[in-house]
Design a protein around this motif. Structure first.
Motif, PDB file in Angstrom:
ATOM      1  N   ALA A 103       0.824  -1.210   0.000  1.00 29.35           N
ATOM      2  CA  ALA A 103       0.000   0.000   0.000  1.00 29.35           C
ATOM      3  C   ALA A 103       0.859   1.262   0.000  1.00 29.35           C
ATOM      4  O   ALA A 103       0.481   2.280  -0.593  1.00 29.35           O
ATOM      5  CB  ALA A 103      -0.929   0.001   1.205  1.00 29.35           C
ATOM      6  N   SER A 104       2.023   1.184   0.634  1.00 27.88           N
ATOM      7  CA  SER A 104       2.916   2.351   0.655  1.00 27.88           C
ATOM      8  C   SER A 104       3.967   2.294  -0.460  1.00 27.88           C
ATOM      9  O   SER A 104       4.921   3.065  -0.447  1.00 27.88           O
ATOM     10  CB  SER A 104       3.602   2.477   2.015  1.00 27.88           C
ATOM     11  N   LYS A 105       3.780   1.361  -1.398  1.00 23.10           N
ATOM     12  CA  LYS A 105       4.627   1.220  -2.595  1.00 23.10           C
ATOM     13  C   LYS A 105       6.095   0.925  -2.271  1.00 23.10           C
ATOM     14  O   LYS A 105       6.991   1.376  -2.956  1.00 23.10           O
ATOM     15  CB  LYS A 105       4.515   2.455  -3.482  1.00 23.10           C
ATOM     16  N   ARG A 106       6.333   0.134  -1.241  1.00 27.25           N
ATOM     17  CA  ARG A 106       7.679  -0.294  -0.876  1.00 27.25           C
ATOM     18  C   ARG A 106       7.794  -1.775  -1.240  1.00 27.25           C
ATOM     19  O   ARG A 106       7.784  -2.652  -0.390  1.00 27.25           O
ATOM     20  CB  ARG A 106       7.923  -0.056   0.609  1.00 27.25           C
ATOM     21  N   TYR A 107       7.906  -2.026  -2.522  1.00 26.29           N
ATOM     22  CA  TYR A 107       7.807  -3.378  -3.061  1.00 26.29           C
ATOM     23  C   TYR A 107       9.014  -4.251  -2.741  1.00 26.29           C
ATOM     24  O   TYR A 107       8.851  -5.446  -2.494  1.00 26.29           O
ATOM     25  CB  TYR A 107       7.589  -3.320  -4.568  1.00 26.29           C
ATOM     26  N   THR A 108      10.205  -3.691  -2.735  1.00 24.09           N
ATOM     27  CA  THR A 108      11.376  -4.527  -2.460  1.00 24.09           C
ATOM     28  C   THR A 108      11.352  -5.040  -1.024  1.00 24.09           C
ATOM     29  O   THR A 108      11.735  -6.178  -0.763  1.00 24.09           O
ATOM     30  CB  THR A 108      12.688  -3.762  -2.729  1.00 24.09           C
ATOM     31  N   SER A 109      10.889  -4.221  -0.099  1.00 24.23           N
ATOM     32  CA  SER A 109      10.751  -4.669   1.285  1.00 24.23           C
ATOM     33  C   SER A 109       9.680  -5.747   1.397  1.00 24.23           C
ATOM     34  O   SER A 109       9.841  -6.717   2.136  1.00 24.23           O
ATOM     35  CB  SER A 109      10.404  -3.495   2.196  1.00 24.23           C
ATOM     36  N   ALA A 110       8.591  -5.581   0.656  1.00 26.44           N
ATOM     37  CA  ALA A 110       7.523  -6.582   0.659  1.00 26.44           C
ATOM     38  C   ALA A 110       8.029  -7.909   0.097  1.00 26.44           C
ATOM     39  O   ALA A 110       7.697  -8.985   0.617  1.00 26.44           O
ATOM     40  CB  ALA A 110       6.323  -6.089  -0.142  1.00 26.44           C
ATOM     41  N   LEU A 111       8.843  -7.842  -0.948  1.00 30.15           N
ATOM     42  CA  LEU A 111       9.407  -9.071  -1.521  1.00 30.15           C
ATOM     43  C   LEU A 111      10.348  -9.762  -0.541  1.00 30.15           C
ATOM     44  O   LEU A 111      10.359 -10.992  -0.442  1.00 30.15           O
ATOM     45  CB  LEU A 111      10.152  -8.751  -2.818  1.00 30.15           C
ATOM     46  N   SER A 112      11.116  -8.991   0.184  1.00 31.45           N
ATOM     47  CA  SER A 112      12.026  -9.555   1.169  1.00 31.45           C
ATOM     48  C   SER A 112      11.269 -10.290   2.270  1.00 31.45           C
ATOM     49  O   SER A 112      11.647 -11.402   2.670  1.00 31.45           O
ATOM     50  CB  SER A 112      12.883  -8.443   1.775  1.00 31.45           C
ATOM     51  N   ILE A 113      10.196  -9.700   2.736  1.00 30.03           N
ATOM     52  CA  ILE A 113       9.396 -10.347   3.781  1.00 30.03           C
ATOM     53  C   ILE A 113       8.685 -11.574   3.228  1.00 30.03           C
ATOM     54  O   ILE A 113       8.603 -12.609   3.891  1.00 30.03           O
ATOM     55  CB  ILE A 113       8.411  -9.333   4.392  1.00 30.03           C
ATOM     56  N   ALA A 114       8.184 -11.488   2.001  1.00 23.75           N
ATOM     57  CA  ALA A 114       7.536 -12.652   1.379  1.00 23.75           C
ATOM     58  C   ALA A 114       8.523 -13.806   1.241  1.00 23.75           C
ATOM     59  O   ALA A 114       8.164 -14.972   1.461  1.00 23.75           O
ATOM     60  CB  ALA A 114       6.964 -12.273   0.021  1.00 23.75           C
ATOM     61  N   GLU A 115       9.756 -13.498   0.904  1.00 24.81           N
ATOM     62  CA  GLU A 115      10.768 -14.547   0.774  1.00 24.81           C
ATOM     63  C   GLU A 115      11.043 -15.217   2.116  1.00 24.81           C
ATOM     64  O   GLU A 115      11.160 -16.437   2.191  1.00 24.81           O
ATOM     65  CB  GLU A 115      12.053 -13.952   0.210  1.00 24.81           C
ATOM     66  N   LYS A 116      11.114 -14.431   3.187  1.00 24.80           N
ATOM     67  CA  LYS A 116      11.338 -15.007   4.516  1.00 24.80           C
ATOM     68  C   LYS A 116      10.163 -15.887   4.938  1.00 24.80           C
ATOM     69  O   LYS A 116      10.352 -16.929   5.556  1.00 24.80           O
ATOM     70  CB  LYS A 116      11.600 -13.916   5.529  1.00 24.80           C
ATOM     71  N   CYS A 117       8.959 -15.492   4.580  1.00 23.36           N
ATOM     72  CA  CYS A 117       7.781 -16.301   4.906  1.00 23.36           C
ATOM     73  C   CYS A 117       7.751 -17.579   4.073  1.00 23.36           C
ATOM     74  O   CYS A 117       7.378 -18.639   4.580  1.00 23.36           O
ATOM     75  CB  CYS A 117       6.508 -15.504   4.694  1.00 23.36           C
ATOM     76  N   LEU A 118       8.143 -17.488   2.812  1.00 21.91           N
ATOM     77  CA  LEU A 118       8.187 -18.673   1.960  1.00 21.91           C
ATOM     78  C   LEU A 118       9.293 -19.628   2.402  1.00 21.91           C
ATOM     79  O   LEU A 118       9.199 -20.832   2.146  1.00 21.91           O
ATOM     80  CB  LEU A 118       8.375 -18.281   0.497  1.00 21.91           C
ATOM     81  N   ASP A 119      10.327 -19.122   3.036  1.00 23.93           N
ATOM     82  CA  ASP A 119      11.363 -19.997   3.573  1.00 23.93           C
ATOM     83  C   ASP A 119      10.837 -20.848   4.724  1.00 23.93           C
ATOM     84  O   ASP A 119      11.300 -21.960   4.950  1.00 23.93           O
ATOM     85  CB  ASP A 119      12.574 -19.183   4.051  1.00 23.93           C
ATOM     86  N   VAL A 120       9.862 -20.317   5.452  1.00 31.28           N
ATOM     87  CA  VAL A 120       9.270 -21.067   6.558  1.00 31.28           C
ATOM     88  C   VAL A 120       8.333 -22.142   6.018  1.00 31.28           C
ATOM     89  O   VAL A 120       8.373 -23.290   6.447  1.00 31.28           O
ATOM     90  CB  VAL A 120       8.526 -20.122   7.525  1.00 31.28           C
ATOM     91  N   THR A 121       7.477 -21.780   5.079  1.00 27.21           N
ATOM     92  CA  THR A 121       6.561 -22.742   4.475  1.00 27.21           C
ATOM     93  C   THR A 121       6.299 -22.363   3.023  1.00 27.21           C
ATOM     94  O   THR A 121       6.087 -21.185   2.714  1.00 27.21           O
ATOM     95  CB  THR A 121       5.225 -22.832   5.242  1.00 27.21           C
ATOM     96  N   ASP A 122       6.300 -23.362   2.155  1.00 26.12           N
ATOM     97  CA  ASP A 122       6.012 -23.112   0.747  1.00 26.12           C
ATOM     98  C   ASP A 122       4.530 -22.860   0.501  1.00 26.12           C
ATOM     99  O   ASP A 122       4.144 -22.424  -0.575  1.00 26.12           O
ATOM    100  CB  ASP A 122       6.471 -24.294  -0.112  1.00 26.12           C
ATOM    101  N   ASN A 123       3.694 -23.124   1.481  1.00 30.94           N
ATOM    102  CA  ASN A 123       2.252 -22.909   1.356  1.00 30.94           C
ATOM    103  C   ASN A 123       1.826 -21.544   1.894  1.00 30.94           C
ATOM    104  O   ASN A 123       0.656 -21.344   2.217  1.00 30.94           O
ATOM    105  CB  ASN A 123       1.490 -24.011   2.086  1.00 30.94           C
TER     106      ASN A 123
END
Length: 172
Positions: A103-123
Motif C-alpha cells: 500500500a505504501s509502494k515499498r515493493y522490495t521490502s515486501a518481496l524480502s518479507i515474502a521470501e522469509k515467509c516462503l522460507d518457513v513454508t512453501d504454502n
C-alpha cells in the motif's frame, strides 16, 4: 515543585497545565509512548516464546489501529519476530506487513518479507490474493525469478478461485 503539583493535578496525563514549555511536555509524551511500545513488544515476545500464537495475533490486531499508519514499525517488528521464533504469528505478521508495504509502494521490502515467509513454508498465502500477481510481476522485474516462481507455484491449490490460475500458470 510547580511541575510535581501539575503532574499530580493532571488527570489526562498530558501535563496540560504545566507552564515549563512545550519541549518538556513533548519529551514526556515521547517517553510514555516509547515505554508503552516496549511493554507491547515484551508482551508479544512472551506470547510467541511460549507458543501462544493465537493470543500474539490477537495482540497484533488489537494494536493495529495505533501503528497502521507506519509500515516501518511493522517491518521492524516482523524482523524481530522472525528472530524470536518462526511460526504462525510470524506468518500472520508477514501477511499484514506485506499488505502495508504494498500500500505504501515499498515493493522490495515486501518481496524480502515474502521470501522469509516462503522460507518457513512453501504454502504461504498472502492476505489479499490480488496482491499475488502484482508482487510476482515486481519480482520478475527485479530479476528475482526464483522468488516469483515460489510466489505463484500451486496458486490454484493455495488461493482457489480467488486468483487467476491461468495467468499464474502462464507466468510459471
Amino acid at each position: 515543585i510547580n511541575y510535581r503539583k501539575c503532574l499530580r493535578a493532571d488527570r489526562f496525563g498530558m501535563l496540560s497545565s504545566y507552564n515549563g514549555g512545550n519541549h518538556f511536555v513533548e519529551e514526556t509524551r515521547q517517553r510514555r509512548a516509547e515505554n508503552a511500545y516496549a511493554t507491547y513488544k515484551d508482551r508479544l515476545y512472551q506470547l510467541i516464546q511460549v507458543h501462544r500464537d493465537s493470543e500474539a495475533i490477537a495482540l497484533l490486531i488489537e494494536e493495529y489501529d495505533l501503528h497502521c499508519q507506519s509500515s516501518e514499525i511493522y517491518e521492524e517488528l516482523f524482523y524481530e519476530v522472525h528472530q524470536w521464533r518462526k511460526g504462525r504469528a510470524m506468518l500472520c505478521l508477514g501477511r499484514l506487513t506485506i499488505s502495508l508495504l504494498i500500500a505504501s509502494k515499498r515493493y522490495t521490502s515486501a518481496l524480502s518479507i515474502a521470501e522469509k515467509c516462503l522460507d518457513v513454508t512453501d504454502n504461504f498465502v498472502l492476505a489479499d490474493s490480488s496482491e499475488l500477481l502484482h508482487l510476482s510481476m515486481i519480482a520478475i522485474e527485479t530479476h528475482q525469478y526464483n522468488l516469483a516462481f515460489r510466489l505463484i507455484s500451486n496458486s490454484g491449490d493455495r488461493y482457489g478461485s480467488t486468483v487467476n490460475v491461468a495467468r499464474c500458470r502462464l507466468l510459471e
